[in-house]
Write a protein that holds these residues in place. Structure first.
Motif, PDB file in Angstrom:
ATOM      1  N   VAL A 161      -8.619  -3.773 -17.466  1.00 36.91           N
ATOM      2  CA  VAL A 161      -8.797  -3.788 -16.016  1.00 36.91           C
ATOM      3  C   VAL A 161      -7.520  -3.287 -15.361  1.00 36.91           C
ATOM      4  O   VAL A 161      -6.431  -3.818 -15.586  1.00 36.91           O
ATOM      5  N   TYR A 162      -7.684  -2.239 -14.535  1.00 35.42           N
ATOM      6  CA  TYR A 162      -6.563  -1.689 -13.766  1.00 35.42           C
ATOM      7  C   TYR A 162      -6.854  -1.926 -12.287  1.00 35.42           C
ATOM      8  O   TYR A 162      -7.936  -1.616 -11.793  1.00 35.42           O
ATOM      9  N   THR A 163      -5.909  -2.497 -11.573  1.00 31.88           N
ATOM     10  CA  THR A 163      -6.101  -2.863 -10.171  1.00 31.88           C
ATOM     11  C   THR A 163      -5.209  -2.020  -9.277  1.00 31.88           C
ATOM     12  O   THR A 163      -4.021  -1.812  -9.587  1.00 31.88           O
ATOM     13  N   GLN A 164      -5.799  -1.550  -8.173  1.00 28.18           N
ATOM     14  CA  GLN A 164      -5.020  -0.776  -7.204  1.00 28.18           C
ATOM     15  C   GLN A 164      -5.501  -1.095  -5.797  1.00 28.18           C
ATOM     16  O   GLN A 164      -6.699  -1.216  -5.543  1.00 28.18           O
ATOM     17  N   GLU A 165      -4.550  -1.229  -4.885  1.00 28.62           N
ATOM     18  CA  GLU A 165      -4.867  -1.475  -3.486  1.00 28.62           C
ATOM     19  C   GLU A 165      -5.065  -0.133  -2.783  1.00 28.62           C
ATOM     20  O   GLU A 165      -4.193   0.735  -2.822  1.00 28.62           O
ATOM     21  N   LEU A 166      -6.216   0.028  -2.140  1.00 27.25           N
ATOM     22  CA  LEU A 166      -6.549   1.290  -1.498  1.00 27.25           C
ATOM     23  C   LEU A 166      -6.530   1.138   0.016  1.00 27.25           C
ATOM     24  O   LEU A 166      -6.931   0.105   0.555  1.00 27.25           O
ATOM     25  N   GLY A 167      -6.087   2.187   0.677  1.00 21.26           N
ATOM     26  CA  GLY A 167      -6.083   2.204   2.135  1.00 21.26           C
ATOM     27  C   GLY A 167      -7.314   2.904   2.672  1.00 21.26           C
ATOM     28  O   GLY A 167      -8.435   2.673   2.227  1.00 21.26           O
ATOM     29  N   PHE A 168      -7.116   3.793   3.650  1.00 19.62           N
ATOM     30  CA  PHE A 168      -8.214   4.541   4.256  1.00 19.62           C
ATOM     31  C   PHE A 168      -7.944   6.031   4.103  1.00 19.62           C
ATOM     32  O   PHE A 168      -6.871   6.524   4.467  1.00 19.62           O
ATOM     33  N   GLY A 169      -8.915   6.770   3.553  1.00 27.68           N
ATOM     34  CA  GLY A 169      -8.842   8.228   3.537  1.00 27.68           C
ATOM     35  C   GLY A 169      -7.883   8.833   2.540  1.00 27.68           C
ATOM     36  O   GLY A 169      -7.442   9.969   2.732  1.00 27.68           O
ATOM     37  N   SER A 170      -7.560   8.146   1.470  1.00 24.14           N
ATOM     38  CA  SER A 170      -6.647   8.695   0.461  1.00 24.14           C
ATOM     39  C   SER A 170      -7.426   9.323  -0.693  1.00 24.14           C
ATOM     40  O   SER A 170      -8.647   9.195  -0.784  1.00 24.14           O
ATOM     41  N   SER A 171      -6.696   9.994  -1.552  1.00 24.33           N
ATOM     42  CA  SER A 171      -7.290  10.586  -2.759  1.00 24.33           C
ATOM     43  C   SER A 171      -6.305  10.412  -3.914  1.00 24.33           C
ATOM     44  O   SER A 171      -5.106  10.689  -3.759  1.00 24.33           O
ATOM     45  N   TYR A 172      -6.827   9.933  -5.051  1.00 18.34           N
ATOM     46  CA  TYR A 172      -5.986   9.669  -6.221  1.00 18.34           C
ATOM     47  C   TYR A 172      -6.621  10.262  -7.475  1.00 18.34           C
ATOM     48  O   TYR A 172      -7.846  10.344  -7.590  1.00 18.34           O
TER      49      TYR A 172
END
Length: 746
Positions: free
Chosen positions: A557-568
């Motif tokens: 399990v990999y966890t990441q906090e996401l905002g609005f309108g990003s691309s990864y």
């Protein structure tokens, strides 16, 4: 004051005039209806009906422009055009509804019949938003978009016909339920009526965006537009049922003719008669409306003159509504490119529209009790001056929107033009590399990437270690990722990247698998599809995202906090191993930064626009009401509604015709046009002379008996006629003095 309860000025415009007309109807004996606390029981059905209808209308409209863009896949300009076409139609149909009710069907039947049309329209809209009805290949995308578009347009047309048609009838029908001795209860009823409008629209604007943000679907879970449209449809069904249930208790006045039709006929006859007598041999008359004297009485002609005098001032007003109604279109689109995270609460872009009604509730009493009295101590802040200030404040609101858009544009990626291409390099080798693209030297850490995209106008030469040269051809207008991989020697793979910000403020995530074997990667029940080592993009909403990586035996399990309108791009390196520390091996490469400009900044432009609305619209209503003859208030109401319709037509013309590439420039264009119109209106207002319609009408009432006597005695002997005329004159003068005294007391 009834206006304190007004949240939606459109509804206040539609009901205030019709309320007055209900009171002004010829008094006739009414059947007594059941009462509760001194109020007719029937009005409770009318109030509940209005609450449900306003919930239905504003709930549907709140999510409409996003439905156009994200479900029907229209671009922002076309979505804006159709949205404002619909709003314009909603402001044109009340005129038709008033004519039908007053001249043919009566208010009750008009409300019932058009409510049925309204309900059918809402149901059709809800059906049009179900993607599964044409999704034969079960990929979540409708296969017959033409059907969905056709159903949507049919639904919107029926809704516009229904909501506009019943609006001038409901308030007046409520006023008809009271008897002559219930003036106090009637006044309280209209306050409660406005409160129901306020409650229905405010609650629906908060709730329906939340319903839209839910996911639903038979095959693929997507944003739930069927639910967002279905709940307003259900409320409209409730509104219709409640209104019909109360039908045995209603007082129904028969149609008595529509003054709008009569005014139009009078004006038409004056124009036609003037054209017939255009020759110089006919003597001129003081006013072109005087050419209607052959058919219409002088009182009606004088009333039409007063109405036309006010309607002339309405000519510049549509420009204000052209800006005002963009809160539901352009400003909503602007909010989709911003950060909507308010501490523990996430605000949807279409929920920002609720700022307007909330500010209305605050600003109306503040203006009436504090601001206007303070200004009055300094100078005479006349209604026309207030209207001018209101237009100027709306122009300032669009200047604020333009400045905000400039700040948003600074945070947006610099996408390639039609003659450029862009590329980013990712090092999938477990050591640092130094590569060269044309004359640009790039240092890459192991399992890392260069920070920004590089722009090229033509093909370029990529030099890897040991002098390996490769000619790279990229399509113009594209973004690309080149992953450098280790084989017997260094090589590379090219992948296509996004060339626009992710829609709806979501985050575009993809996975680059360098593990060497197949992996199953999921996030929030969504599965990444791999066509090569790089997966397709998945849209993931903001917040904490947990990525589950599995092979046949183990998981990570990999966890990441996401905002609005990003691309990864998530890199799973060749050194990845399952275990407790597996997530530390995952590398996240940011392709696009999240939205950094907060939605709270929009409150400034909403505050300016709402302040302008209070000063402009409420004052405009009061001014029109005070300057309108007693039987012409509905005529001015029709003219006011027409300015709103024309304003929305201006928006759709500019949206289609303007060739401005930058949104901020369009905002400045609208602001400049409104400032120009504001100056023109100020000049027109300077030369306007305020009148007292009641006093003028009283003068004609005094003159009417005298005119009748003159005509009656015209064929009598001259001597007798002269004596009679003198006697009548003395009688008329005496009654005139008495009438003036009465008018002064009033």
């Amino acid at each position: 004051m009834c206006l304190l309860f007004s949240q939606r000025i459109w509804d206040l415009r539609s009901t205030q005039s019709t309320a007055a007309m209900a009171v002004e109807k010829i008094k006739k004996p009414k059947k007594r209806s059941a009462t509760i606390f001194g109020y007719p029981l029937s009005i409770f059905f009318i109030v509940v009906n209005e609450f449900c209808e306003r919930f239905s209308y504003y709930g549907m409209r709140a999510v409409l422009v996003l439905y156009f863009k994200y479900f029907l896949k229209w671009d922002e300009d076309f979505a804006t055009t159709i949205y404002h076409t619909f709003v314009a139609l909603c402001y044109l149909t009340p005129i038709l509804g008033a004519i039908v009710a007053d001249s043919w069907l009566g208010k009750f039947k008009t409300i019932v019949y058009l409510s049925i049309v309204y309900t059918v329209g809402q149901v059709v809209m809800a059906i049009s938003a179900i993607q599964d009805i044409t999704d034969t290949n079960k990929d979540g995308t409708p296969d017959n978009m033409t059907l969905h578009v056709a159903l949507s347009m049919l639904g919107l047309f029926l809704i516009a016909l229904g909501t506009g048609g019943i609006k001038p009838c409901v308030a007046a029908f409520g006023g008809d339920q009271f008897e002559d001795h219930q003036e106090k209860q009637r006044s309280t009823f209209f306050s409660i009526f406005y409160l129901s409008i306020n409650a229905g629209s405010l609650i629906s604007t908060l709730i329906t965006p939340i319903l839209r943000a839910q996911t639903c679907g038979i095959h693929i879970q997507q944003e739930c537009y069927p639910l967002a449209f279905g709940v307003p449809a259900a409320l409209m069904v409730v509104a219709l049922i409640v209104f019909i249930v109360g039908s045995p208790m209603y007082i129904r006045n028969p149609p008595q003719g529509n003054i709008i039709v009569k005014v139009c006929k009078c004006i038409g006859f004056a124009v036609k008669n003037r054209f017939r007598h255009r020759s110089s041999q006919y003597p001129k008359r003081d006013h072109w409306m005087d050419w209607a004297e052959e058919k219409y009485d002088k009182l009606l002609i004088a009333q039409v003159k007063m109405a036309l005098k006010v309607l002339f001032l309405y000519i510049p007003l549509p420009m204000f509504w052209a800006l005002f109604d963009q809160q539901g279109s352009r400003w909503t689109f602007q909010a989709t490119t911003m950060n909507g995270n308010f501490a523990t609460i996430t605000i949807q872009p279409d929920q920002m529209q609720t700022v307007n009604p909330i500010l209305i509730l605050i600003l109306v009493p503040v203006m009436d009790t504090l601001i206007y009295p303070l200004i009055a101590k300094c100078f005479n802040f006349t209604p026309l001056r207030r209207i001018t200030v209101g237009m100027f404040l709306a122009a300032l609101a669009f200047v604020a929107a333009a400045l905000l858009q400039i700040q948003i544009d600074k945070t947006l990626p610099d996408f390639p033009s039609s003659t450029e291409s862009q590329v980013k390099f990712i090092n999938m080798v477990n050591r640092d590399l130094q590569i060269q693209a044309d004359n640009k030297t790039i240092s890459l850490k192991g399992f890392g990437a260069n920070e920004d995209y590089l722009t090229f106008h033509n093909q370029f030469t990529l030099v890897l270690e040991s002098g390996q040269q490769n000619t790279i051809n990229l399509a113009n207008g594209t973004r690309n990722t080149i992953a450098i991989i280790q084989g017997s020697k260094l090589g590379f793979e090219k992948f296509d990247d996004m060339t626009s910000k992710p829609e709806k403020g979501e985050n575009a995530i993809r996975v680059l698998n360098g593990f060497g074997s197949d992996l199953n990667v999921t996030v929030r029940d969504k599965v990444f599809n791999f066509t090569s080592n790089m997966s397709e993009y998945l849209s993931v909403s903001h917040g904490k995202a947990e990525f589950m990586i599995k092979d046949n035996r183990e998981s990570c399990v990999y966890t990441q906090e996401l905002g609005f309108g990003s691309s990864y791009t998530l890199i799973i390196p060749s050194t990845f191993t399952f275990g407790e520390m597996c997530s530390e091996n995952i590398k996240a490469v940011m392709d696009m930064k999240p939205n950094s400009v907060h939605m709270a900044w929009q409150i400034i432009q909403y505050f300016l626009m709402t302040t302008g609305e209070v000063v402009f619209s409420v004052t405009g209503l009061e001014f029109s009401y005070s300057q309108a003859p007693s039987n012409m208030k509905s005529v001015l109401q029709a003219g006011w509604l027409l300015t709103v319709a024309v304003g929305n037509i201006i928006v759709l013309i500019v949206a289609e015709a303007a060739t401005l590439n930058d949104q901020w420039a369009e905002y400045i264009l609208f602001a400049s046009l409104l400032v120009l119109v504001c100056i023109i209106f100020a000049i027109m207002a300077y030369f306007y002379t305020y009148t007292d319609p009641t006093k003028i009408e009283a003068q004609f009432d005094e003159m009417e008996p005298e005119e009748k006597e003159k005509r009656k005695n015209f064929d009598m002997p001259r001597k007798g006629s002269a004596e009679s005329h003198k006697e009548d004159r003395r009688s008329s003068d005496s009654s005139s003095d008495d009438e003036c005294t009465k008018q002064t007391k009033i």
